[in-house]
Scaffold this motif. Structure first.
Motif, PDB file in Angstrom:
ATOM      1  N   ALA B 371      -1.587  -4.677  -4.455  1.00 31.48           N
ATOM      2  CA  ALA B 371      -1.076  -3.633  -3.850  1.00 31.48           C
ATOM      3  C   ALA B 371      -1.298  -2.129  -4.321  1.00 31.48           C
ATOM      4  N   LEU B 374      -4.796  -1.659  -4.598  1.00 33.85           N
ATOM      5  CA  LEU B 374      -5.619  -1.373  -3.423  1.00 33.85           C
ATOM      6  C   LEU B 374      -4.868   0.360  -3.669  1.00 33.85           C
ATOM      7  N   GLY B 375      -3.460   0.323  -4.037  1.00 33.59           N
ATOM      8  CA  GLY B 375      -3.101   2.121  -4.301  1.00 33.59           C
ATOM      9  C   GLY B 375      -4.267   2.230  -4.912  1.00 33.59           C
ATOM     10  N   TYR B 386      -3.351   6.850   1.969  1.00 31.93           N
ATOM     11  CA  TYR B 386      -3.352   5.332   2.047  1.00 31.93           C
ATOM     12  C   TYR B 386      -2.698   4.808   0.826  1.00 31.93           C
ATOM     13  N   HIS B 390       0.127   1.951  -0.446  1.00 31.65           N
ATOM     14  CA  HIS B 390       0.313   0.361  -1.310  1.00 31.65           C
ATOM     15  C   HIS B 390       0.470   0.488  -1.590  1.00 31.65           C
TER      16      HIS B 390
END
Lengths: 113, 421
Positions: B371, B374-375, B386, B390
């Motif tokens: 995560a 992704l962040g 977004y 994440h």
């Protein structure tokens, strides 16, 4: 200068303490006794004693296992120190690491002629 | 006073291994008792007489004498290891046999036997490592529990069960002539690899790195290196990997005890001597036909360690090495790292596509750094909202305070970016 016997009661290395704790305690002892030695107070650093032994007593010289003192009273070792008087000897004993683990130092003046 | 620093950790393993060989593997508890007793007695004497010049030799002699006492006292009750039993039962051969067993070369061999014995295939990898920590590294149950952030009772149970398996085995693992040597060596390498990683990532510990675990793994790996049968190219590659990673331990943590990302580390803090050692062993590992996963991981670590900065790292070659690693062993974590390397070359959008293409990504569902990656990429694409989501979910997965603080800082970076935008 007079001589005094330190008797260490209780507070030996025990199995319920980790080796790291026992090692830390060793360092404190060595620091304390080395310091006393450098100040000229050590006559004999002494020795540790086993927990068990024998007691010979009576006219019949009966030999029994002993000394069967309570763990907190058991003598674990001794040191002979030199100090000006018993007050100073007692004050010097105050630095002993044994107090952190519930032990005690008994101080006995040696009788001189 | 440095002589006694972690003396027990350093010496206990040697003494337990040797005494277990003498008493037999079924008497492992007795061997541990004798070692503990010898150590406590030595410390009592040193309190009064000072720490000797060579405390290791003193302790070994003390353990040997305690062993002699026990053997004379319990002569009729003790049942020894079959190969030594006859020699130990006669007073004529007892002393020389014991002297022989305490020779330095014999002690080294005994540690190897013990290491291989701990990696019994009937034990889980976690149990093998717990056993290694206690029997070879002198960790108390409390210290094993702390290393794995499990409760005392759980650690005690894990070690107790593992010891039962060990005590029930026929004897210590004999390295020379063992039919299953290759398989067992692989298990030992794996255990040392995991032990090192536990120290390097400290994922289950309170502190970000556990240098002592890394050091123990390296000490045991160097025992493998000293044995002609165990010093395979894979062992050397494993050792090189440990050297490269250990070299960077000093730069990984800041003054507050928080983890510093690789790109922000001060590379001048890295240990030059260990980097040289890593290079020496990676060269020594380059023989034979086998390219193990340790070879590839060592090469990866070398790429990072030898690059002057994150920007000047050869990311293309790193991606190739990850591809090679994935051919040997498919792993979503390796795929995650590969996606991060690709993003270094082709940018964050491509990185996001790679992350979403990870085959087993559901296995990463509880891994905070999936995560977080992704962040990171969303943030670099300028999509702070977004990114924040994440990092929030990464934060909810954090396994220790250090990871939590790291992810909180990343979250704060999202807010800063939003304000700036």
């Amino acid at each position: 200068m007079s001589e005094f016997l330190y008797l260490y009661r209780g507070g030996a290395n025990r199995a319920d303490r980790t080796p790291a704790e026992n090692e830390a305690s060793l360092k404190e002892w060595v620091t304390w006794l080395t310091d006393l030695g450098q100040k000229g107070h050590i006559k004999d650093p002494g020795q540790p004693l086993e927990d068990s032994g024998k007691v010979v007593s009576g006219k019949a010289k009966t030999i029994t296992d002993g000394p069967y003192a309570e763990a907190k009273d058991l003598i674990g070792g001794y040191t002979i120190v030199e100090a000006t008087d018993i007050e100073q000897a007692a004050q010097l004993a105050g630095g002993c690491p044994i107090f952190q683990i519930g032990g005690a130092v008994e101080i006995r003046p040696v009788i001189k002629m | 006073m440095d002589a006694s620093d972690h003396l027990y950790r350093r010496e206990a393993g040697r003494m337990v291994a040797t005494l277990t060989r003498i008493f037999g593997v079924h008497n492992i508890a007795l061997a541990e008792d004798v070692v503990h007793d010898a150590f406590c007695r030595a410390l009592e004497v040193w309190k009064f007489r000072g720490i000797p010049e060579n405390p290791s030799a003193w302790l070994m002699a003390s353990a040997k004498n305690r062993a002699l006492d026990v053997m004379r006292r319990e002569r009729t009750a003790l049942r020894y290891a079959p190969e030594l039993g006859r020699l130990l039962e006669s007073e004529w051969t007892l002393r020389p046999t014991l002297d022989e067993a305490f020779e330095p070369h014999a002690i080294k061999d005994d540690q190897l036997r013990m290491m291989f014995s701990c990696c019994n295939p009937r034990l889980t990898e976690n149990a093998q490592i717990a056993l290694i920590l206690q029997l070879l590294c002198g960790f108390s149950v409390r210290e094993v529990a702390a290393a794995y952030l499990i409760g005392y009772a759980a650690a005690e149970k894990r070690i107790g069960r593992a010891k039962k398996v060990l005590a029930a085995s026929e004897g210590l693992f004999e390295i020379a002539g063992a039919a299953d040597f290759t398989a067992r060596l692989a298990a030992v390498q794996r255990a040392l690899y995991l032990l090192f990683n536990e120290g390097y990532h400290g994922s289950s510990s309170e502190s970000p790195v556990r240098t002592d675990l890394c050091r123990e793994a390296m000490r045991l790996a160097s025992l493998l290196l000293a044995h002609p049968l165990a010093a395979t190219p894979a062992t050397r590659a494993l050792y090189a990997l440990m050297c490269f990673n250990a070299a960077r331990l000093t730069g990984r943590v800041d003054a507050l005890g928080d983890l510093i990302p690789l790109a922000d580390q001060d590379r001048s803090l890295w240990d030059r001597r260990l980097i040289d050692e890593g290079e020496r062993y990676i060269n020594l590992a380059a023989t034979g036909a086998e390219v193990s996963e340790y070879h590839i991981e060592a090469a990866l670590a070398a790429m990072h360690t030898c690059a002057p900065s994150a920007a000047e790292t050869n990311w293309a070659e790193i991606v190739e090495l990850y591809d090679a690693l994935l051919r040997l062993r498919s792993s979503p974590v390796v795929e995650l790292n590969r996606a991060i390397a690709i993003a270094q070359i082709d940018g964050p959008e491509r990185g996001l596509a790679e992350l979403r293409a990870i085959s087993d990504s559901e296995k990463l569902a509880s891994y905070p750094f999936y995560a977080a990656a992704l962040g990171d990429f969303e943030l670099r694409c300028g999509r702070g909202e977004y990114a924040r989501e994440h990092f929030q979910s990464a934060l909810s997965l954090a396994r220790n305070p250090m990871e939590r603080r790291f992810l909180e800082r990343r979250l704060a970076a999202c807010s800063a970016a939003a304000e700036a935008g």
